[in-house]
Design a protein around this motif. Structure first.
Motif, mmCIF file in Angstrom:
data_model
loop_
_atom_site.group_PDB
_atom_site.id
_atom_site.type_symbol
_atom_site.label_atom_id
_atom_site.label_comp_id
_atom_site.label_asym_id
_atom_site.label_seq_id
_atom_site.Cartn_x
_atom_site.Cartn_y
_atom_site.Cartn_z
ATOM 1 N N GLU A 256 0.842 -1.389 -0.669
ATOM 2 C CA GLU A 256 0.115 -0.096 0.553
ATOM 3 C C GLU A 256 0.929 1.510 0.340
ATOM 4 N N ARG A 257 1.973 1.169 0.251
ATOM 5 C CA ARG A 257 2.851 2.833 0.880
ATOM 6 C C ARG A 257 3.608 2.661 -0.798
ATOM 7 N N GLN A 258 3.589 1.582 -1.301
ATOM 8 C CA GLN A 258 4.851 1.721 -2.466
ATOM 9 C C GLN A 258 3.442 2.304 -3.239
ATOM 10 N N GLN A 259 1.834 2.098 -3.441
ATOM 11 C CA GLN A 259 1.107 2.377 -4.771
ATOM 12 C C GLN A 259 0.457 4.484 -3.982
ATOM 13 N N LEU A 260 0.968 4.653 -2.803
ATOM 14 C CA LEU A 260 1.211 5.685 -2.169
ATOM 15 C C LEU A 260 2.178 6.510 -3.014
ATOM 16 N N ASP A 261 3.153 5.834 -2.639
ATOM 17 C CA ASP A 261 4.526 6.957 -3.241
ATOM 18 C C ASP A 261 4.713 7.235 -4.646
ATOM 19 N N LEU A 262 4.098 6.167 -5.019
ATOM 20 C CA LEU A 262 3.776 6.077 -6.736
ATOM 21 C C LEU A 262 2.694 7.146 -7.513
ATOM 22 N N PHE A 263 1.489 6.993 -6.664
ATOM 23 C CA PHE A 263 0.351 8.306 -6.269
ATOM 24 C C PHE A 263 0.933 9.463 -6.511
ATOM 25 N N ILE A 264 1.854 9.802 -4.843
ATOM 26 C CA ILE A 264 2.123 10.890 -4.653
ATOM 27 C C ILE A 264 3.357 11.521 -6.024
ATOM 28 N N ASP A 265 4.047 10.122 -6.023
ATOM 29 C CA ASP A 265 4.714 11.458 -7.428
ATOM 30 C C ASP A 265 4.206 11.407 -8.640
ATOM 31 N N LYS A 266 3.010 10.648 -8.908
ATOM 32 C CA LYS A 266 2.657 11.239 -10.146
ATOM 33 C C LYS A 266 1.636 12.318 -10.286
ATOM 34 N N LEU A 267 1.391 12.580 -8.489
ATOM 35 C CA LEU A 267 0.523 13.782 -8.455
ATOM 36 C C LEU A 267 1.007 14.760 -9.106
ATOM 37 N N TYR A 268 2.696 15.406 -8.038
ATOM 38 C CA TYR A 268 3.913 16.183 -8.374
ATOM 39 C C TYR A 268 4.131 15.770 -9.518
ATOM 40 N N GLN A 269 3.774 15.382 -10.469
ATOM 41 C CA GLN A 269 4.340 15.021 -12.329
ATOM 42 C C GLN A 269 2.803 15.884 -13.035
ATOM 43 N N TYR A 270 1.909 15.373 -12.509
ATOM 44 C CA TYR A 270 0.864 16.622 -12.792
ATOM 45 C C TYR A 270 1.145 17.675 -12.604
ATOM 46 N N VAL A 271 1.499 18.364 -11.714
ATOM 47 C CA VAL A 271 1.098 19.736 -11.172
ATOM 48 C C VAL A 271 2.427 20.735 -11.774
ATOM 49 N N GLU A 272 3.246 19.872 -11.553
ATOM 50 C CA GLU A 272 4.746 20.093 -12.792
ATOM 51 C C GLU A 272 4.227 20.739 -14.255
ATOM 52 N N GLU A 273 3.882 19.601 -14.660
ATOM 53 C CA GLU A 273 3.717 20.173 -16.015
ATOM 54 C C GLU A 273 2.489 20.815 -16.461
ATOM 55 N N GLU A 274 1.686 21.364 -15.339
ATOM 56 C CA GLU A 274 0.274 22.617 -15.341
ATOM 57 C C GLU A 274 0.919 23.455 -15.626
ATOM 58 N N SER A 275 1.537 23.876 -14.104
ATOM 59 C CA SER A 275 1.754 25.142 -13.438
ATOM 60 C C SER A 275 3.116 25.173 -13.078
ATOM 61 N N GLY A 276 4.588 24.049 -13.214
ATOM 62 C CA GLY A 276 5.059 24.495 -13.638
ATOM 63 C C GLY A 276 6.101 24.380 -11.837
ATOM 64 N N SER A 277 6.275 25.907 -11.673
ATOM 65 C CA SER A 277 7.345 25.827 -10.102
ATOM 66 C C SER A 277 6.350 26.326 -9.708
#
Length: 384
Positions: A256-277
């Motif tokens: 579960e922890r590994q899945q959550l970590d992957l989910f969080i990484d994906k969230l930050y990737q989405y945010v960076e692609e759209e909103s940058g810094s």
């Protein structure tokens, strides 16, 4: 003051913060609200809703990440672990400024808002004109805000004892007049003199009177701008980051922890692609005690904002003994790991001093070289 004192140092640094008791790693040295704080102009323009007084975000972590990623269907797991109480949000009856609570609304009114209240849709209002002018001078990433300076003037003007309020402002670190001008030049760029005159004139249309007149002269305005540039502490708050910190404490299986970590990484990737810094609600504030902390490239303390608002907490990074100076880093973590030459260059450009901390002194015999990454940066600059 318990556990620390402000006193003059034996060097050019002037005053510093010194321990009067032992602090262990992780101990809280002090907590402090700023004299005034303010969200950055561009940060507000990019729809980061925050309390106009304490900068607490006014959206839930889920609302935050949906807006930043432009993905309205994102659902955060364990959202019950961290929920902002948005039921207490209130606003100014006159101008609509938002506050996280009635307490913050009242504090703002007493400290500065009474004379700064205005209709934000009135394009000709002096504050709107000043803000739009500032945004054209100071693009992201911002390091300060003209409204922080305006709130200082309003704080003095609204005070029941303006002379005491002026004295409190003047307690912040001052440099020489030449250094003031150099620092403001750094803040405003090549059009420094012209821009300063424009800002001073526009600011005087917002706040004026005998109580603040000394800060509206060319020299006084430059000094105040430099004071903000020297002492302003960056403030960053993020519902998403606070949710991430809270779910890291949830008990779960390794899978579960590994899945959550992957989910969080994906969230930050989405945010960076759209909103940058543009990840956090950002601004700056003036802290009377914390601003006394000098810089070290091997800091023994750090400033954090654990409450998701403008209240700063100074924590020990390592054991600190009585009589030892309490120092923080003015550099970000990445720059702090670079060579002495690169650190010195950054500090000279942005803070106008040469660092002779223990780490810099021990590396003084090293050649003025940079890492490959920094070399490539400098090659690019040279090509330009």
């Amino acid at each position: 003051m318990e556990g620390f004192e402000i006193r003059l140092t034996s060097s050019k640094k002037g005053k510093g913060l010194f321990a009067t008791q032992k602090f262990d790693q992780g101990d809280v040295i002090l907590e402090e609200d700023p004299l005034v704080s303010c969200q950055f102009a561009w940060n507000a323009a990019y729809r980061y809703l925050a309390c106009d007084y304490c900068m607490k975000p006014l959206e839930t972590p889920e609302q935050n990440v949906r807006r930043l990623s432009c993905k309205p269907d994102i659902v955060l797991p364990h959202s019950d672990r961290f929920e902002l109480n948005l039921e207490s949000i209130t606003s100014c009856d006159q101008c609509g400024a938002l506050y996280c609570s009635e307490g913050c609304r009242q504090k703002a009114y007493v400290i500065y808002h009474r004379i700064l209240c205005h209709n934000p849709s009135d394009a000709q209002h002096p504050i709107v004109v000043l803000m739009e002018t500032w945004k054209q001078m100071h693009y992201p990433p911002e390091t300060t805000s003209i409204m922080l300076l305006v709130r200082i003037l309003a704080y003095i003007q609204q005070s029941s004892d303006p002379s005491a309020a002026r004295a409190k402002v003047k307690q912040f670190c001052h440099r020489t007049e030449n250094e003031d001008a150099e620092l403001v030049h750094k803040l405003l760029g090549e059009q420094f003199t012209h821009q300063m005159n424009t800002l001073r004139e526009l600011t005087s249309h917002v706040v004026s009177g005998d109580e603040v007149q000394e800060f509206l002269t060319p020299e006084g305005f430059c000094t105040l701008m430099a004071l903000v540039g020297t002492n302003g502490q960056g403030i960053g708050t993020s519902p998403l980051a606070m949710w991430v910190n809270s779910v890291l404490e949830v008990t779960m299986s390794d899978d579960e922890r590994q899945q959550l970590d992957l989910f969080i990484d994906k969230l930050y990737q989405y945010v960076e692609e759209e909103s940058g810094s543009f990840l956090n609600t950002e601004g700056s504030g003036l802290f009377q005690l914390q601003s006394s902390c000098n810089h070290s490239c091997a800091p023994n303390a750090e400033s954090t904002f654990p409450y998701g608002n403008h209240r700063v907490q100074l924590k020990a990074l390592k054991p600190i003994m009585p009589g030892e100076e309490i120092c923080i880093s003015y550099l970000d973590e990445c720059t702090l790991q670079r060579s002495r030459h690169s650190r010195q260059k950054e500090l000279a450009q942005n803070y106008l001093f040469v660092c002779w901390c223990e780490r810099c002194s021990s590396q003084a015999s090293e050649p003025d070289c940079t890492s490959e990454e920094e070399m490539s940066d400098e090659d690019i600059d040279a090509d330009d």
